[in-house]
Design a protein around this motif. Structure first.
Motif, mmCIF file in Angstrom:
data_model
loop_
_atom_site.group_PDB
_atom_site.id
_atom_site.type_symbol
_atom_site.label_atom_id
_atom_site.label_comp_id
_atom_site.label_asym_id
_atom_site.label_seq_id
_atom_site.Cartn_x
_atom_site.Cartn_y
_atom_site.Cartn_z
ATOM 1 N N PRO A 103 0.832 -1.210 0.000
ATOM 2 C CA PRO A 103 0.000 0.000 0.000
ATOM 3 C C PRO A 103 0.863 1.255 0.000
ATOM 4 C CG PRO A 103 0.093 -0.925 2.207
ATOM 5 C CD PRO A 103 0.874 -1.854 1.318
ATOM 6 N N MET A 104 2.201 1.073 0.112
ATOM 7 C CA MET A 104 3.091 2.225 0.220
ATOM 8 C C MET A 104 3.718 2.628 -1.109
ATOM 9 S SD MET A 104 2.470 2.704 3.253
ATOM 10 C CE MET A 104 3.512 4.117 3.516
ATOM 11 N N LEU A 109 1.308 0.783 -9.892
ATOM 12 C CA LEU A 109 2.326 -0.272 -9.939
ATOM 13 C C LEU A 109 1.833 -1.570 -9.297
ATOM 14 C CD1 LEU A 109 5.504 1.814 -9.011
ATOM 15 C CD2 LEU A 109 4.508 1.377 -11.274
ATOM 16 N N THR A 110 0.610 -1.527 -8.786
ATOM 17 C CA THR A 110 0.041 -2.710 -8.128
ATOM 18 C C THR A 110 -1.195 -3.194 -8.898
ATOM 19 O OG1 THR A 110 -1.523 -1.522 -6.708
ATOM 20 C CG2 THR A 110 0.719 -1.743 -5.883
#
Ligand SMILES: CC(=O)SCCNC(=O)CCNC(=O)[C@H](O)C(C)(C)COP(=O)(O)OP(=O)(O)OC[C@H]1O[C@@H](n2cnc3c(N)ncnc32)[C@H](O)[C@@H]1OP(=O)(O)O
Length: 182
Positions: A103-104, A109-110
């Protein structure tokens, strides 16, 4: 001093709706209470984490150390239970290596797999069960301890294992028993 919030305290927590006889542990964490609705006769024990859009029916017990990550929605019916240390995920990352997992890092990118989880009436998760996004426990379905529930569980069945699979049919006596308290 009670380990559950008093009625007055409950009213200050900002839940979307709250029924009668709702016992919520002061040691549980409720994120986004404005999206959480509890029916009547519900108990949530110590060290639970409830976050996201959660709706429960009546006579629901969420045992100690249960985590419900319900960003994509979780509906729990009547006479349902979640045994200790179980986790319900309505969102899960892509572990293939094509996308980052955190989540950071920036969202682009996820890749997330999402799906509402539904526990229909009379369902029960055994201790340490893990339920993945999009899964439905149909009426009366249960998972045994340490189950990894990847797919829907059929009505009135007992299931267990990794992955969680059908073991045997479940008796329906609890329907009549529950009618005695209504
Ligand atoms: C609300 C609360 O009570 S919280 C306290 C925690 N309690 C729980 O989580 C209860 C969960 N219950 C279970 O997991 C049970 O074992 C059930 C419901 C899945 C099955 O119960 P039973 O029908 O009595 O099964 P039984 O003990 O006879 O086992 C049958 C077979 O399944 C296997 N088995 C039973 N449960 C599991 C399981 N969770 N995972 C893997 N295998 C299992 C047994 O080893 C046995 O295998 P075998 O025939 O090769 O010897």
């Amino acid at each position: 001093m009670s380990s559950f919030y008093s009625l007055d305290e409950l009213k200050t927590l900002g839940f979307k709706s709250i029924g009668n006889n709702v016992l919520l542990s002061k040691k549980a964490s409720f994120y986004s209470p404005e999206t959480i609705s509890f029916g009547d006769n519900v108990r949530v024990d110590d060290f639970c984490v409830l976050s996201g859009e959660i709706t429960t029916g009546n006579y629901v017990h969420i045992s100690a150390y249960v985590a419900c990550y319900a960003k994509a929605g979780l509906r729990i019916g009547n006479f349902c239970g979640i045994s200790p240390r179980s986790s319900i995920y309505t969102v899960s990352d892509d572990f293939s290596g094509e996308y980052m997992i955190s989540p950071m890092v920036p969202d682009n990118l996820t890749k997330l797999r999402q799906g509402r989880v539904v526990l229909e009436n009379y369902t029960q998760l055994g201790a340490n069960s893990i339920v993945m996004p999009g899964v439905k426990l149909k009426e009366g379905a249960v998972s045994g301890a340490f189950s990894l529930v990847l797919k829907d569980l059929d009505e009135w069945t007992i299931n267990f294992g990794i992955p969680c699979k059908f073991y045997q049919h479940r008796k329906k006596d609890i329907i009549k028993l529950s009618e005695k308290i209504l």
